[in-house]
Motif scaffolding. Structure first.
Motif, PDB file in Angstrom:
ATOM      1  N   ARG A  28      83.233  26.341  63.041  1.00  0.00           N
ATOM      2  CA  ARG A  28      84.530  25.799  63.426  1.00  0.00           C
ATOM      3  C   ARG A  28      85.276  25.438  62.145  1.00  0.00           C
ATOM      4  N   PHE A  29      86.393  26.123  61.900  1.00  0.00           N
ATOM      5  CA  PHE A  29      87.161  25.884  60.688  1.00  0.00           C
ATOM      6  C   PHE A  29      88.238  24.852  60.964  1.00  0.00           C
ATOM      7  N   ARG A  30      88.436  23.952  60.017  1.00  0.00           N
ATOM      8  CA  ARG A  30      89.452  22.928  60.194  1.00  0.00           C
ATOM      9  C   ARG A  30      90.398  22.956  59.004  1.00  0.00           C
ATOM     10  N   GLU A  44      92.243  23.471  64.290  1.00  0.00           N
ATOM     11  CA  GLU A  44      90.874  23.985  64.266  1.00  0.00           C
ATOM     12  C   GLU A  44      90.834  25.377  64.839  1.00  0.00           C
ATOM     13  N   PHE A  45      89.850  26.107  64.390  1.00  0.00           N
ATOM     14  CA  PHE A  45      89.658  27.452  64.901  1.00  0.00           C
ATOM     15  C   PHE A  45      88.173  27.739  64.881  1.00  0.00           C
ATOM     16  N   THR A  46      87.650  28.186  65.992  1.00  0.00           N
ATOM     17  CA  THR A  46      86.212  28.433  66.071  1.00  0.00           C
ATOM     18  C   THR A  46      85.959  29.937  66.047  1.00  0.00           C
TER      19      THR A  46
END
Lengths: 940, 304
Positions: free
Chosen positions: B228-230, B237-239
């Motif tokens: 999960r990028f934050r 956020e993007f998973t």
């Protein structure tokens, strides 16, 4: 018959399977959180697929299946068909074959014996152990199971045949004395000649039950003969199984056990005998001491060569002493040269003739070559005759002495006519005679008569009825050139011309060598002087190990008594091996050339129960389960890869991870269903070769600047960038159009294509390997040039104590392995400073270091330009050229210069161009430099 | 273990508690900046035109109305004309520094030596030290007015410590024309936004030097598996289920962005330098040094 688990507790883990199901089903893996500043870029890609949050049920089932298989495999399921073999309450006599044929399967035999002893222990019955290839005088003791176990452990296979007769005599005795005896015979399965006799001894004994474990000899193969003939080694082998064609690798070893050569012996379908021929140079052939079948673990697969197939000792006696002082003038020089590779040449000492003959005969030569000698004393004559009768071969040459001698010489095959026949002499020839085709009886009949040999003089034989029969070689006119006669076991060979080229051109021809070697080959080897000793005792030197090969003789081996009349066969105390001293080795082999293998048969009179060694072994099934689990796991991996990549399959088949997996799987299945003996053909290798060739062609077809990869990424990057911008500069300024810059590993790459190799010295890197140094050395010798750059001019004057910098030290280390010409700083009038631009010096990133170049010998003051012959193979600088050239491709230099002078960078490029130009044009430019001046003068 | 961590940024609203530590850190930075600065060859940048300075530039015929004291009599004595000795104009320049200290800069991956923010700060301080030592005037737009001081690094440190750099967006509209500006940032905001921000510089003919500070993790995308990028800027956020499947496309986009930026710079005649936080800072300084000189006009190929 039973099926069970060896470690059943592992099965409890099966209870965890439902939990595993729940775990896989309910908890998808938790994502890891990562801070990621360029998320906005990533969001642009957010159209990408997502794997389903839950795996499909069938995938779950597959995974649970894998887990279950692993659990079952850990529990080690076993299949055990039979439990008990021996009868309860009867003493057990265990007869074990431990001869050579049991060596390959010995572990299995011993395992079975151990199982039987274990059963005896459970039944509490005593055990007798009788081994069939042991010392014959030990009587079997009654042993407890534990003692029997120890006795069994002390047994090992021997490299001798089994002696069933003695063993079963003992069993019969035991059977008479011990009531209710039962026996188990663990045989090796190979029949011997005394089998019928051995088993007939059991008649009348009450041995019951009699278990017979039949050994497996179907894979047995052995060597039964080897001969060192005139031009090859022949090896004969024998095997049990006739059924299919099979090839074995035979390796020849010398006395130290070093392999000398190998050959395939192919048994044809339906044949149990085969021969193989090994073509080796004569010298190596004579060194062959043993043959082995590769991979065959028994003593009979090793064949030992006897001494009589070895080098012969050849005595040479020249007419004049002082032979050794002037070997080239010796009349027998050609003879010793021709025979030297074939035998040990013994020369006479400085004594008198008789003394010399005595001395030479004492050395027991196989061949005695005598030059032009006459007047041999009666005593010496008698000794020589005796020696010939015992098997020696005397080779004599004619010559003026013999022609002039008047007395009758007995040691010739034919009576000689006095006086030689000469071209133009009394018995005149029209022309020198050539050699006629060889008679069929001659040992040379296989050879073609040499056309170039002419004989100008010879000693003639008195005509006699059997002269033609005795002639091995005749001249075109029918007169004999070589005659021979058998005397007792030996023979006398007489060559009717001289051993030196004064009478004929025979000694100069290749036929002379062939002829002498052929004579030496057919000569007998008098092994022993039967007059002195009837039999000879030989100490063991090496014995054949039970698993094949030679070993130091075990302690029970006794000296071997060799009697020429008797056939010696191996026994317990004299196993097969090499006996004798270092000089003469007698080979005792296990088999003779008529050996054949057949299965052991026990006559019907003995009531046996036939069993197999493999009966009663439990079959552990874990391996199968592990394999199944592995296959399912592979399938699972494929599915996982397939699921995530299937959507992009069409788009990126090439770079997706599934492609190699599919290829690997395809290869795996291919190899499964392909016959295993089909080896990789020329296919894969040649593709690689073609690719490599194409690469080399590309490199050779254009000029490339190259640098040595130091292993330091930073330095390599600078070298590459620097040479690239130099390439660009050269392309702009000249018609040279260099290709891409190439980094080289001096150890692996071919260096020959590059006119100039730039080598930045990195003091921290490892010293190049000796192979790399060799390659560089070869490259420099063949006209290549290495430009070494220590890159440390900036520190040049910082050391007050004259110590060398680490880079210079490293350069010295490298150069110490190279052949370096004397160096000098490139003078201003050197061609390298004139080859394109006129260079006052060669600056790089720093300025001040000289460019060291191979010293041009003796500067000629009259010439304005100095140039050596060819191109200097080495250039050394400390100015860091690449650092000055290096450019980042975006209009910026990687490094500022020291001092920061824009012009210095231009000079650096000019210097680089000059160096490349010098490499490519050599001292040619030294001439061109005058052209403008010449043109100016012409114009005027 | 996560590949990257968010480093603690300089927070303006906690001045009271953190100022001391922060100032101490600045002190360290200044010391290190001085050390690096002293190893770099510096000098005044000649303007390549006549003006006030010490170096000889050219002889020029005397024109009517010029001060007679300017006449170079020695030269004039050699022939019948009267010459004036011109000197090269070596006026002090104003150099603006802009270290981007926004939230996205507070990032450091395992492979990096320090965070991007630290790199930007160090760079600003080192440059301030270098320039103030060589007599240039330094400034930070919106934070520090153009200052001529020997202790430029301290001044900048002081100014930055008291400014709330985290929320401050760069305002380049107040910069005087024909000045120099060195911008150290990760330039990760969208390209349109960036162009809008840089537009005043173009309009005012300002010579800009862009230093892109990048973390190796941003360039290489070493992530794999379920991640999960934050975004540290806005917390979005993007998973990614299989992060590695994004790698190639991401790297292409990332490179494309940098190339666009470099193209913009080339277009305006600005320099563009890349500074990876896993590479030594001195390397960036060398490149920057070369770039500034190249912009001063001496470039191989041009003078030939």
């Amino acid at each position: 018959m039973s099926f069970g688990f060896i470690a059943p507790l592992y099965l409890l883990a099966l209870l965890a399977l439902p939990f595993l199901w729940w775990l896989l089903r309910l908890t998808p893996p938790k994502p890891q959180t990562e801070i990621f500043p360029p998320l906005k870029l990533l969001l642009k890609l957010a159209h990408k697929d997502k794997t389903p949050a839950q795996s499909p049920w069938w995938l779950m089932l597959l995974r649970l299946g894998i887990a279950a298989l692993v659990i079952f495999a850990l529990a080690q399921p076993a299949w055990k068909p039979q439990t008990s073999t021996i009868a309860n309450g009867h003493p057990l006599a265990l007869v074990i074959d431990n001869g050579w044929a049991s060596a390959a399967d010995w572990d299995m035999h011993r395992h079975k014996a151990r199982a039987l002893i274990d059963e005896a222990r459970n039944n509490n019955t005593p055990v007798y152990i009788i081994a069939t290839a042991e010392e014959t005088d030990t009587a079997p003791d009654q042993l407890t199971a534990d003692a029997a176990q120890e006795r069994l452990d002390s047994l090992s296979p021997r490299s001798i045949p089994v002696d069933r007769k003695t063993a079963f005599a003992r069993l019969a005795t035991l059977g008479h004395t011990t009531p209710g005896l039962q026996a188990a015979y663990l045989s090796d399965g190979l029949a011997t000649k005394t089998d019928a006799e051995a088993f007939s001894q059991l008649d009348g004994t009450q041995i019951s039950p009699f278990l017979w474990y039949e050994g497996d000899i179907s894979s047995l193969a052995a060597l039964c003969e080897a001969n060192n003939t005139a031009d090859k080694l022949t090896v004969a082998g024998v095997r049990t199984n006739k059924a299919a064609e099979k090839a074995y690798q035979i390796i020849a070893y010398d006395r130290e056990g070093r392999p000398l050569g190998e050959i395939r012996m192919i048994f044809a379908d339906g044949e149990n005998r085969s021969t193989a021929e090994m073509n080796l140079p004569l010298e190596i052939r004579n060194d062959v001491k043993s043959f082995r079948i590769e991979g065959m673990k028994n003593a009979a697969a090793t064949w030992l060569m006897n001494t009589d197939s070895q080098r012969r000792r050849i005595a040479i006696l020249a007419p004049a002493s002082g032979e050794l002082a002037q070997p080239l003038l010796s009349p027998l020089y050609y003879v010793s040269k021709a025979l030297a590779p074939y035998g040990n040449i013994i020369h006479a000492g400085k004594g008198g003739l008789t003394q010399n003959i005595d001395m030479l005969l004492a050395a027991k030569p196989a061949v005695f070559v005598m030059g032009d000698l006459s007047g041999i004393s009666v005593d010496a004559n008698r000794k020589l005759e005796q020696w010939i009768n015992d098997g020696g071969t005397l080779v004599r040459f004619a010559g003026p002495n013999l022609a002039a001698s008047t007395e009758e010489d007995k040691l010739t095959p034919v009576r000689l006519r006095r006086g030689e026949r000469t071209l133009g002499g009394a018995m005149s020839w029209a022309s020198p005679q050539k050699i006629a085709p060889f008679p069929a009886t001659s040992p040379f009949s296989g050879l073609t008569p040499p056309a170039d040999v002419t004989v100008a003089r010879q000693i003639l034989a008195e005509p006699s009825a059997n002269l033609y029969e005795k002639s091995w070689v005749t001249l075109a006119d029918g007169t004999p050139l070589v005659t021979a006669e058998t005397h007792g076991k030996g023979r006398i060979v007489f060559i009717h011309t001289t051993a030196d080229p004064s009478w004929s051109s025979l000694p100069l021809s290749g036929f002379f060598v062939e002829m002498l070697q052929r004579i030496a080959t057919i000569a007998n080897q008098p092994i022993t002087d039967s007059r002195q000793e009837g039999e000879q005792t030989l100490a063991p030197w090496r014995t054949v190990a039970p698993a094949g090969g030679l070993e130091q003789p075990p302690s029970h081996v006794r000296p071997l008594v060799v009697d020429s009349d008797k056939v010696i066969s191996p026994t317990f105390s004299t196993p097969p091996g090499l006996y004798g001293g270092q000089e003469m080795l007698y080979a005792l082999n296990l088999l003779d050339k008529n050996a054949a293998f057949s299965g052991l048969l026990i006559p019907a009179s003995v009531p046996v129960r036939k069993l197999s060694y493999r009966d009663g072994d439990r079959l552990i099934l874990s391996g199968l389960l592990w394999a199944a689990a592995a296959i399912l796991f592979a399938v699972d991996s494929l599915i996982v890869l397939g699921l995530s990549n299937f959507l992009h399959w069409s788009r990126k088949v090439a770079n997706s991870a599934i492609a190699p997996v599919v290829v690997m799987a395809a290869l795996f299945f291919f190899s499964l269903f392909h016959p295993p003996h089909a080896e990789a053909g020329p296919g894969s290798g040649s593709y690689r070769q073609i690719a490599a060739t194409a690469d080399l062609t590309a490199r050779a077809s254009q000029t490339h600047l190259a640098y040595i990869i130091t292993g330091n990424r930073e330095i390599d990057k600078i070298s590459k960038a620097g040479l690239e911008s130099l390439t660009q500069f050269i392309t702009q300024r000249t018609t040279i159009n260099p290709g891409e810059v190439i980094g080289l590993d001096p150890e692996k790459d071919v260096l020959a294509f590059y006119p100039l190799i730039y080598w930045p010295i990195d003091p921290d890197s490892t010293v190049p390997s000796s192979r790399a140094i060799e390659q560089i050395d070869a490259y420099m010798r063949q006209g290549g040039t290495v430009l070494f750059d220590t890159r440390d001019q900036i520190t040049a004057n910082l050391n007050l104590d004259n110590a060398v910098s680490p880079a210079t030290q490293r350069l010295r280390d490298i150069l110490s392995g190279l052949d370096i010409p004397p160096l000098e700083p490139a003078p201003a009038e050197h061609v390298i400073a004139r080859s394109f631009f006129i260079m006052p010096d060669f600056p790089g990133r720093y300025r001040g270091s000289a460019l060291w170049i191979a010293s041009t010998s003796d500067a000629d003051d009259n010439r304005p330009i100095r140039a050596g012959d060819g191109v200097s193979s080495i250039l050394i600088t400390a100015n860091d050229f690449a650092g000055a050239w290096a450019h980042d491709g975006n209009g910026k230099w990687l490094f500022p210069l020291v001092p920061d002078d824009t012009m210095q960078r231009i000079w650096a490029f000019r210097g680089g161009l000059n160096i490349v130009m010098y490499m490519l044009s050599g001292n040619y430019k030294a001439d061109q430099v005058h052209a403008p001046e010449l043109l100016r003068r012409l114009g005027r | 273990m996560a590949v990257g961590t968010q480093t603690s940024p300089v927070k303006a609203h906690s001045v009271l508690t953190q100022a001391r530590a922060h100032a101490g850190r600045m002190e360290d930075l200044v010391t290190e900046a001085r050390r690096i600065a002293s190893s770099i060859v510096t000098g005044r940048y000649g303007q390549r035109k006549h003006g006030q300075g010490d170096n000889f530039w050219q002889f020029r015929p005397y024109g009517a109305g010029e001060a007679a004291t300017k006449i170079d009599w020695r030269r004039s004595a050699r022939d019948n004309h009267t010459y004036i000795r011109d000197r090269e104009w070596a006026a002090a320049q104003t150099i603006f520094l802009w270290p981007d200290l926004s939230a996205s800069m507070c990032y450091q991956s395992r492979a990096a030596q320090h965070s991007k923010e630290m790199r930007a700060l160090m760079l600003a301080l080192i440059l301030a030290e270098i320039f103030s030592r060589s007599g240039e005037r330094i400034a930070i737009p919106g934070v520090l007015e153009p200052t001529h001081a020997r202790n430029g690094a301290e001044r900048i440190a002081h100014a930055l410590a008291h400014a709330d750099m985290n929320t401050k967006t760069a305002d380049f509209s107040q910069i005087s024309p024909y000045a120099n500006i060195i911008i150290a940032s990760d330039f990760l905001s969208p390209m349109e936004e960036l162009e809008k921000k840089l537009a005043p510089l173009v309009k005012r003919h300002i010579q800009a030097h862009l230093v892109e500070i990048a973390d190796p993790a941003e360039a290489q995308f070493p992530f794999a598996g379920n991640i999960r990028f934050r975004d540290p800027e806005d917390g979005r956020e993007f998973t990614a289920e299989r992060a590695q499947s994004y790698r190639n496309d991401y790297q292409r986009l990332y490179e494309a962005r940098r190339n666009t930026l470099a193209t913009i710079c080339r277009h305006h005649g600005w320099s563009f330098t890349l500074s990876m936080t896993d590479r030594p800072l001195s390397e960036t300084l060398h490149h920057l040094n070369t770039a500034i000189r190249a912009n001063a006009g001496s470039r191989w190929g041009h003078t030939r």
